[in-house]
Design a protein around this motif. Structure first.
Motif, mmCIF file in Angstrom:
data_model
loop_
_atom_site.group_PDB
_atom_site.id
_atom_site.type_symbol
_atom_site.label_atom_id
_atom_site.label_comp_id
_atom_site.label_asym_id
_atom_site.label_seq_id
_atom_site.Cartn_x
_atom_site.Cartn_y
_atom_site.Cartn_z
ATOM 1 N N MET A 1 20.554 18.193 3.176
ATOM 2 C CA MET A 1 19.198 18.347 3.654
ATOM 3 C C MET A 1 19.225 18.433 5.183
ATOM 4 N N GLU A 2 18.608 19.467 5.697
ATOM 5 C CA GLU A 2 18.594 19.693 7.142
ATOM 6 C C GLU A 2 17.573 18.777 7.814
ATOM 7 N N LYS A 3 18.010 18.100 8.865
ATOM 8 C CA LYS A 3 17.125 17.209 9.605
ATOM 9 C C LYS A 3 16.294 18.007 10.605
ATOM 10 N N ILE A 4 15.054 17.578 10.799
ATOM 11 C CA ILE A 4 14.129 18.240 11.714
ATOM 12 C C ILE A 4 13.837 17.282 12.869
ATOM 13 N N PRO A 5 14.012 17.742 14.126
ATOM 14 C CA PRO A 5 13.807 16.836 15.257
ATOM 15 C C PRO A 5 12.338 16.416 15.397
ATOM 16 N N MET A 6 12.162 15.154 15.776
ATOM 17 C CA MET A 6 10.817 14.596 15.966
ATOM 18 C C MET A 6 10.898 13.529 17.044
ATOM 19 N N THR A 7 9.868 13.446 17.864
ATOM 20 C CA THR A 7 9.835 12.415 18.895
ATOM 21 C C THR A 7 9.406 11.087 18.276
ATOM 22 N N VAL A 8 9.644 10.007 18.983
ATOM 23 C CA VAL A 8 9.237 8.673 18.534
ATOM 24 C C VAL A 8 7.712 8.644 18.365
ATOM 25 N N ARG A 9 6.996 9.244 19.320
ATOM 26 C CA ARG A 9 5.530 9.293 19.257
ATOM 27 C C ARG A 9 5.062 10.050 18.013
ATOM 28 N N GLY A 10 5.729 11.147 17.686
ATOM 29 C CA GLY A 10 5.385 11.929 16.504
ATOM 30 C C GLY A 10 5.588 11.140 15.227
ATOM 31 N N GLU A 11 6.686 10.383 15.165
ATOM 32 C CA GLU A 11 6.937 9.547 13.984
ATOM 33 C C GLU A 11 5.864 8.467 13.852
ATOM 34 N N GLN A 12 5.494 7.849 14.968
ATOM 35 C CA GLN A 12 4.467 6.802 14.933
ATOM 36 C C GLN A 12 3.137 7.356 14.441
ATOM 37 N N GLN A 13 2.776 8.546 14.907
ATOM 38 C CA GLN A 13 1.520 9.156 14.476
ATOM 39 C C GLN A 13 1.535 9.456 12.978
ATOM 40 N N LEU A 14 2.658 9.963 12.477
ATOM 41 C CA LEU A 14 2.763 10.242 11.045
ATOM 42 C C LEU A 14 2.672 8.951 10.229
ATOM 43 N N ARG A 15 3.321 7.900 10.693
ATOM 44 C CA ARG A 15 3.270 6.620 9.967
ATOM 45 C C ARG A 15 1.855 6.041 9.965
ATOM 46 N N GLN A 16 1.123 6.202 11.059
ATOM 47 C CA GLN A 16 -0.273 5.731 11.101
ATOM 48 C C GLN A 16 -1.144 6.530 10.129
ATOM 49 N N GLU A 17 -0.933 7.843 10.103
ATOM 50 C CA GLU A 17 -1.686 8.699 9.190
ATOM 51 C C GLU A 17 -1.369 8.334 7.737
ATOM 52 N N LEU A 18 -0.096 8.085 7.443
ATOM 53 C CA LEU A 18 0.319 7.698 6.096
ATOM 54 C C LEU A 18 -0.314 6.364 5.716
ATOM 55 N N ASP A 19 -0.326 5.415 6.633
ATOM 56 C CA ASP A 19 -0.923 4.107 6.383
ATOM 57 C C ASP A 19 -2.413 4.249 6.053
ATOM 58 N N ALA A 20 -3.123 5.095 6.812
ATOM 59 C CA ALA A 20 -4.552 5.305 6.571
ATOM 60 C C ALA A 20 -4.780 5.933 5.190
ATOM 61 N N LEU A 21 -3.934 6.880 4.810
ATOM 62 C CA LEU A 21 -4.072 7.514 3.492
ATOM 63 C C LEU A 21 -3.785 6.516 2.374
ATOM 64 N N MET A 22 -2.801 5.657 2.570
ATOM 65 C CA MET A 22 -2.466 4.649 1.552
ATOM 66 C C MET A 22 -3.618 3.660 1.360
ATOM 67 N N LYS A 23 -4.339 3.377 2.438
ATOM 68 C CA LYS A 23 -5.493 2.478 2.343
ATOM 69 C C LYS A 23 -6.666 3.147 1.634
ATOM 70 N N ARG A 24 -6.725 4.488 1.686
ATOM 71 C CA ARG A 24 -7.813 5.219 1.013
ATOM 72 C C ARG A 24 -7.586 5.321 -0.488
ATOM 73 N N ARG A 25 -6.339 5.223 -0.927
ATOM 74 C CA ARG A 25 -6.022 5.355 -2.358
ATOM 75 C C ARG A 25 -6.888 4.468 -3.247
ATOM 76 N N PRO A 26 -6.941 3.151 -2.994
ATOM 77 C CA PRO A 26 -7.753 2.290 -3.870
ATOM 78 C C PRO A 26 -9.246 2.645 -3.827
ATOM 79 N N GLN A 27 -9.722 3.081 -2.674
ATOM 80 C CA GLN A 27 -11.132 3.464 -2.558
ATOM 81 C C GLN A 27 -11.439 4.677 -3.429
ATOM 82 N N ILE A 28 -10.529 5.632 -3.448
ATOM 83 C CA ILE A 28 -10.713 6.831 -4.256
ATOM 84 C C ILE A 28 -10.664 6.474 -5.737
ATOM 85 N N THR A 29 -9.718 5.613 -6.115
ATOM 86 C CA THR A 29 -9.603 5.173 -7.506
ATOM 87 C C THR A 29 -10.890 4.481 -7.942
#
Length: 157
Positions: A1-29
């Motif tokens: 699997m080819e790795k794709i470069p990402m900055t530390v800031r980019g990773e943090q933003q993705l993790r925050q977005e993922l966290d927000a989506l995970m919190k929405r899961r129970p609300q949608i259910t």
């Protein structure tokens, strides 16, 4: 699997977005459960809207998880390339023809946002700058024509 470069800031933003989506899961259910209680599912707009929202949320979660799994996080603050343009560097350029000053940070494809001064490492300008040093003059072929820049400053933030 080819790795794709990402900055530390980019990773943090993705993790925050993922966290927000995970919190929405129970609300949608919960919204789906409430809509089910309203009766006939064939003509229940609330149910169909909640199911659609669930599908979109799950797709976004899978997309972010994939991006994080193939990311090669590069922390430029730990590198010692003094004055050299590399992935993650913030570069201040002087347009030789117009004397306009512009600052770009070279980031991964998913992080790029020209309005915020974040350019993809695969963009023509970034490709023309990689490996150059402070004080160098570069000529870069862009979709808008050839641009002449002088590299004024390279920072690793």
């Amino acid at each position: 699997m080819e790795k794709i470069p990402m900055t530390v800031r980019g990773e943090q933003q993705l993790r925050q977005e993922l966290d927000a989506l995970m919190k929405r899961r129970p609300q949608i259910t919960e919204a789906i459960a409430e809509a089910r209680e309203l009766g006939d599912l064939k003509e229940n707009a609330e149910y169909h809207a909640a199911r659609e929202e669930q599908g979109i949320c799950e797709a976004q979660i899978r997309d972010i998880e994939y991006k994080l799994s193939v990311a090669q996080v590069i922390d430029v603050t730990k590198m010692t390339n003094h004055g050299k343009v590399i992935f993650g560097a913030t570069v201040t350029l002087l347009d030789v023809n117009t004397d306009a000053e512009v600052t770009y940070c070279i980031v991964g494809d998913d992080e790029a946002d020209i309005k915020k001064g974040l350019i993809s490492v695969n963009s023509p300008i970034a490709r023309g700058l990689i490996g150059k040093q402070e004080g160098d003059e570069v000529s870069i072929a862009t979709p808008g024509g050839r641009k002449e820049f002088e590299i004024e400053k390279v920072e690793y933030v």
